[in-house]
Design a protein around this motif. Structure first.
Motif, PDB file in Angstrom:
ATOM      1  N   VAL A 100      40.563  56.707 -37.611  1.00 32.82           N
ATOM      2  CA  VAL A 100      40.967  55.447 -37.828  1.00 32.82           C
ATOM      3  C   VAL A 100      43.080  55.607 -37.979  1.00 32.82           C
ATOM      4  CG1 VAL A 100      41.914  53.791 -39.549  1.00 32.82           C
ATOM      5  CG2 VAL A 100      39.781  54.934 -40.381  1.00 32.82           C
ATOM      6  N   GLU A 101      43.544  56.901 -38.311  1.00 32.80           N
ATOM      7  CA  GLU A 101      45.095  56.495 -37.766  1.00 32.80           C
ATOM      8  C   GLU A 101      45.270  56.662 -36.319  1.00 32.80           C
ATOM      9  OE1 GLU A 101      46.540  60.157 -39.310  1.00 32.80           O
ATOM     10  OE2 GLU A 101      45.388  59.939 -41.674  1.00 32.80           O
ATOM     11  N   MET A 102      44.091  57.384 -35.832  1.00 32.18           N
ATOM     12  CA  MET A 102      43.783  57.069 -34.054  1.00 32.18           C
ATOM     13  C   MET A 102      43.677  56.000 -33.224  1.00 32.18           C
ATOM     14  SD  MET A 102      42.208  61.400 -33.187  1.00 32.18           S
ATOM     15  CE  MET A 102      42.746  60.289 -31.920  1.00 32.18           C
ATOM     16  N   GLY A 103      43.781  54.602 -34.139  1.00 30.25           N
ATOM     17  CA  GLY A 103      43.212  53.407 -33.597  1.00 30.25           C
ATOM     18  C   GLY A 103      41.819  53.330 -33.049  1.00 30.25           C
ATOM     19  N   PHE A 104      40.937  54.147 -32.958  1.00 28.50           N
ATOM     20  CA  PHE A 104      39.831  53.296 -33.273  1.00 28.50           C
ATOM     21  C   PHE A 104      39.179  51.803 -33.533  1.00 28.50           C
ATOM     22  CE2 PHE A 104      35.028  53.243 -33.616  1.00 28.50           C
ATOM     23  CZ  PHE A 104      34.501  53.250 -32.705  1.00 28.50           C
ATOM     24  N   PRO A 105      39.628  52.128 -35.083  1.00 28.26           N
ATOM     25  CA  PRO A 105      39.584  49.890 -34.963  1.00 28.26           C
ATOM     26  C   PRO A 105      40.292  49.069 -33.981  1.00 28.26           C
ATOM     27  CG  PRO A 105      39.699  51.675 -36.917  1.00 28.26           C
ATOM     28  CD  PRO A 105      40.182  52.169 -36.046  1.00 28.26           C
ATOM     29  N   ALA A 106      41.430  49.915 -34.083  1.00 28.89           N
ATOM     30  CA  ALA A 106      42.878  48.566 -33.318  1.00 28.89           C
ATOM     31  C   ALA A 106      41.116  48.647 -32.398  1.00 28.89           C
ATOM     32  CB  ALA A 106      43.990  49.131 -32.924  1.00 28.89           C
ATOM     33  N   PHE A 107      41.442  49.856 -31.322  1.00 29.53           N
ATOM     34  CA  PHE A 107      39.972  49.091 -29.941  1.00 29.53           C
ATOM     35  C   PHE A 107      39.332  48.405 -29.932  1.00 29.53           C
ATOM     36  CE2 PHE A 107      36.616  51.514 -27.903  1.00 29.53           C
ATOM     37  CZ  PHE A 107      36.377  51.091 -26.529  1.00 29.53           C
ATOM     38  N   VAL A 108      38.560  48.779 -31.314  1.00 31.16           N
ATOM     39  CA  VAL A 108      37.525  48.013 -30.918  1.00 31.16           C
ATOM     40  C   VAL A 108      37.981  46.440 -30.862  1.00 31.16           C
ATOM     41  CG1 VAL A 108      35.822  46.757 -33.117  1.00 31.16           C
ATOM     42  CG2 VAL A 108      36.293  49.828 -32.597  1.00 31.16           C
ATOM     43  N   GLY A 109      38.977  46.165 -32.186  1.00 29.23           N
ATOM     44  CA  GLY A 109      39.502  44.879 -32.222  1.00 29.23           C
ATOM     45  C   GLY A 109      39.463  44.265 -31.349  1.00 29.23           C
ATOM     46  N   GLY A 110      40.630  44.730 -29.942  1.00 29.26           N
ATOM     47  CA  GLY A 110      40.879  44.493 -28.596  1.00 29.26           C
ATOM     48  C   GLY A 110      39.973  44.699 -27.713  1.00 29.26           C
ATOM     49  N   SER A 111      38.453  44.470 -28.203  1.00 25.84           N
ATOM     50  CA  SER A 111      37.197  44.579 -27.126  1.00 25.84           C
ATOM     51  C   SER A 111      36.720  43.355 -27.176  1.00 25.84           C
ATOM     52  CB  SER A 111      36.502  46.043 -27.167  1.00 25.84           C
ATOM     53  OG  SER A 111      37.020  47.522 -27.101  1.00 25.84           O
ATOM     54  N   GLN A 112      36.102  42.829 -26.598  1.00 30.25           N
ATOM     55  CA  GLN A 112      34.757  41.984 -25.801  1.00 30.25           C
ATOM     56  C   GLN A 112      34.026  42.053 -26.965  1.00 30.25           C
ATOM     57  OE1 GLN A 112      34.665  40.901 -21.396  1.00 30.25           O
ATOM     58  NE2 GLN A 112      36.261  40.471 -21.333  1.00 30.25           N
ATOM     59  N   ALA A 113      33.278  41.016 -27.094  1.00 29.18           N
ATOM     60  CA  ALA A 113      32.204  41.195 -28.226  1.00 29.18           C
ATOM     61  C   ALA A 113      30.866  41.776 -27.121  1.00 29.18           C
ATOM     62  CB  ALA A 113      31.829  39.215 -28.532  1.00 29.18           C
ATOM     63  N   GLY A 114      30.156  42.586 -28.144  1.00 29.95           N
ATOM     64  CA  GLY A 114      29.176  43.750 -27.303  1.00 29.95           C
ATOM     65  C   GLY A 114      29.147  44.839 -27.444  1.00 29.95           C
ATOM     66  N   TYR A 115      28.338  45.313 -26.378  1.00 27.25           N
ATOM     67  CA  TYR A 115      28.708  46.484 -25.917  1.00 27.25           C
ATOM     68  C   TYR A 115      30.218  47.410 -25.345  1.00 27.25           C
ATOM     69  CZ  TYR A 115      23.499  47.416 -26.954  1.00 27.25           C
ATOM     70  OH  TYR A 115      22.647  46.504 -27.017  1.00 27.25           O
ATOM     71  N   LEU A 116      30.382  47.990 -26.399  1.00 24.29           N
ATOM     72  CA  LEU A 116      32.015  49.053 -26.189  1.00 24.29           C
ATOM     73  C   LEU A 116      31.750  49.755 -25.286  1.00 24.29           C
ATOM     74  CD1 LEU A 116      32.362  50.079 -29.918  1.00 24.29           C
ATOM     75  CD2 LEU A 116      33.201  47.583 -28.782  1.00 24.29           C
ATOM     76  N   PHE A 117      30.826  51.064 -24.812  1.00 26.18           N
ATOM     77  CA  PHE A 117      30.913  51.079 -24.071  1.00 26.18           C
ATOM     78  C   PHE A 117      29.982  51.743 -23.060  1.00 26.18           C
ATOM     79  CE2 PHE A 117      31.498  53.747 -27.947  1.00 26.18           C
ATOM     80  CZ  PHE A 117      33.619  53.738 -27.846  1.00 26.18           C
ATOM     81  N   ILE A 118      28.980  50.610 -22.625  1.00 27.01           N
ATOM     82  CA  ILE A 118      28.010  50.241 -21.574  1.00 27.01           C
ATOM     83  C   ILE A 118      27.821  48.896 -21.314  1.00 27.01           C
ATOM     84  CG2 ILE A 118      26.998  52.579 -22.393  1.00 27.01           C
ATOM     85  CD1 ILE A 118      24.634  51.127 -23.680  1.00 27.01           C
ATOM     86  N   THR A 119      27.177  48.335 -20.302  1.00 27.05           N
ATOM     87  CA  THR A 119      27.108  47.334 -19.763  1.00 27.05           C
ATOM     88  C   THR A 119      25.791  47.243 -19.413  1.00 27.05           C
ATOM     89  OG1 THR A 119      30.121  46.666 -18.749  1.00 27.05           O
ATOM     90  CG2 THR A 119      27.471  45.303 -18.576  1.00 27.05           C
ATOM     91  N   PRO A 120      25.211  46.587 -20.136  1.00 27.32           N
ATOM     92  CA  PRO A 120      23.019  46.161 -19.930  1.00 27.32           C
ATOM     93  C   PRO A 120      23.582  45.454 -18.548  1.00 27.32           C
ATOM     94  CG  PRO A 120      23.720  45.582 -22.265  1.00 27.32           C
ATOM     95  CD  PRO A 120      25.569  45.886 -21.777  1.00 27.32           C
ATOM     96  N   SER A 121      22.193  46.071 -17.956  1.00 26.46           N
ATOM     97  CA  SER A 121      21.478  45.524 -16.321  1.00 26.46           C
ATOM     98  C   SER A 121      21.349  44.188 -16.849  1.00 26.46           C
ATOM     99  CB  SER A 121      20.357  46.587 -16.425  1.00 26.46           C
ATOM    100  OG  SER A 121      19.042  45.728 -17.313  1.00 26.46           O
ATOM    101  N   ARG A 122      21.039  43.338 -15.711  1.00 26.25           N
ATOM    102  CA  ARG A 122      21.088  41.731 -15.879  1.00 26.25           C
ATOM    103  C   ARG A 122      19.605  41.484 -16.310  1.00 26.25           C
ATOM    104  NH1 ARG A 122      22.452  40.218  -8.966  1.00 26.25           N
ATOM    105  NH2 ARG A 122      24.735  40.803  -9.235  1.00 26.25           N
ATOM    106  N   ASP A 123      18.944  42.215 -16.224  1.00 27.88           N
ATOM    107  CA  ASP A 123      17.252  41.819 -17.247  1.00 27.88           C
ATOM    108  C   ASP A 123      17.390  42.233 -18.797  1.00 27.88           C
ATOM    109  OD1 ASP A 123      17.449  44.780 -17.365  1.00 27.88           O
ATOM    110  OD2 ASP A 123      15.272  44.727 -16.296  1.00 27.88           O
ATOM    111  N   GLY A 124      19.337  43.116 -19.338  1.00 30.71           N
ATOM    112  CA  GLY A 124      19.365  43.094 -20.613  1.00 30.71           C
ATOM    113  C   GLY A 124      18.969  44.334 -21.069  1.00 30.71           C
TER     114      GLY A 124
END
Length: 210
Positions: A100-124
C-alpha cells in the motif's frame, strides 16, 4: 516400475539475497519499448507474489475490480472469473502494508477497467496472453537469479510459506492464504477470516531493498 527419486540440489524457495535481488530489479525496471502492461507486470507482480504467496498466473490475471478496500484492509480477490485458478475456488488475500505504501492501490486506481497486466485476444481468450506474460516474467526473474535449480516464478510461493513459518503464522492460515487444501478433516471446520489473514500478512517482515 518404481520411479527414481528426483535429485534435489537446493531448497525450492528463493534465498534472502535472491528475493531481494529480484525485488530490487522489479523496483528499478524501466519501461523502454515494452508495452505498458508488460512493464507494469514486471514492476508489480514479483512484489505481489512475495507478499501474498499466490501463483504468478493468479496475480498476472488480476483485474481492476479484483482490488478493493475492505474497512482498514486492501484486499485482492483471486477468482476463476478472471482466469485459471488451480483449485477452481475464489480466495481473498489482504495486501501487506508495504504494498500500500509503495502505491499499488494508487496504480490500480489509475488503471483502465479490466485486466491490469494482460490484454485478452480479440475473441476474449485469456489463456494465451496469460501464458505469454508468465513466460516473460520467468525470463525477467531468470535474468536476475540464474540458478537452474530454482523456478523464477514458483519460488515465491515456497518462500512465502518459509517466511510465514519463521514469523510464527499458523499453518492453517498460511494454507488459506495460499489456497492449499487442509491436511485434516478437522482443519476444514471454521473459517480463516479476512482479519486472521490480515494479521498473518502484517506479521511478515518487510522487504527492504535499495
Amino acid at each position: 516400475m518404481k520411479r527414481a527419486k528426483v535429485v534435489k540440489l537446493r531448497e525450492r524457495d528463493f534465498t534472502d539475497a535472491e528475493a531481494k535481488a529480484v525485488l530490487e530489479a522489479a523496483l528499478r525496471h524501466e519501461q523502454g519499448r515494452e508495452r505498458p502492461k508488460t512493464f507494469a507486470a514486471k514492476r508489480w507482480v514479483p512484489w505481489l507474489c512475495a507478499y501474498t504467496g499466490a501463483r504468478v498466473g493468479e496475480i498476472a490475471q488480476l483485474r481492476k475490480q479484483d482490488v478493493r478496500q475492505e474497512g482498514e484492509h486492501w484486499v485482492i480477490t483471486l477468482t476463476p472469473e478472471a482466469g485459471p485458478i488451480k483449485t477452481k475456488e475464489v480466495r481473498e488475500i489482504p495486501l501487506h502494508p508495504h504494498l500500500v505504501e509503495m502505491g499499488f492501490p494508487a496504480f490500480v486506481g489509475g488503471s483502465q477497467a479490466g485486466y491490469l497486466f494482460i490484454t485478452p485476444s480479440r475473441d476474449g481468450d485469456v489463456i494465451g496472453p496469460l501464458q505469454g506474460l508468465k513466460n516473460r516474467l520467468a525470463e525477467f526473474g531468470r535474468s536476475v537469479v540464474s540458478d537452474p535449480n530454482v523456478s523464477p516464478n514458483h519460488a515465491w510461493r515456497h518462500r512465502f510459506k518459509t517466511v510465514g513459518m519463521d514469523a510464527g503464522v499458523s499453518e492453517r492460515v498460511l494454507d488459506a492464504i495460499c489456497g492449499h487444501a487442509p491436511r485434516t478433516v478437522g482443519a476444514t471446520y471454521g473459517t480463516v477470516t479476512l482479519n486472521a489473514k490480515a494479521a498473518a500478512v502484517r506479521a511478515m517482515p518487510r522487504y527492504e531493498v535499495r
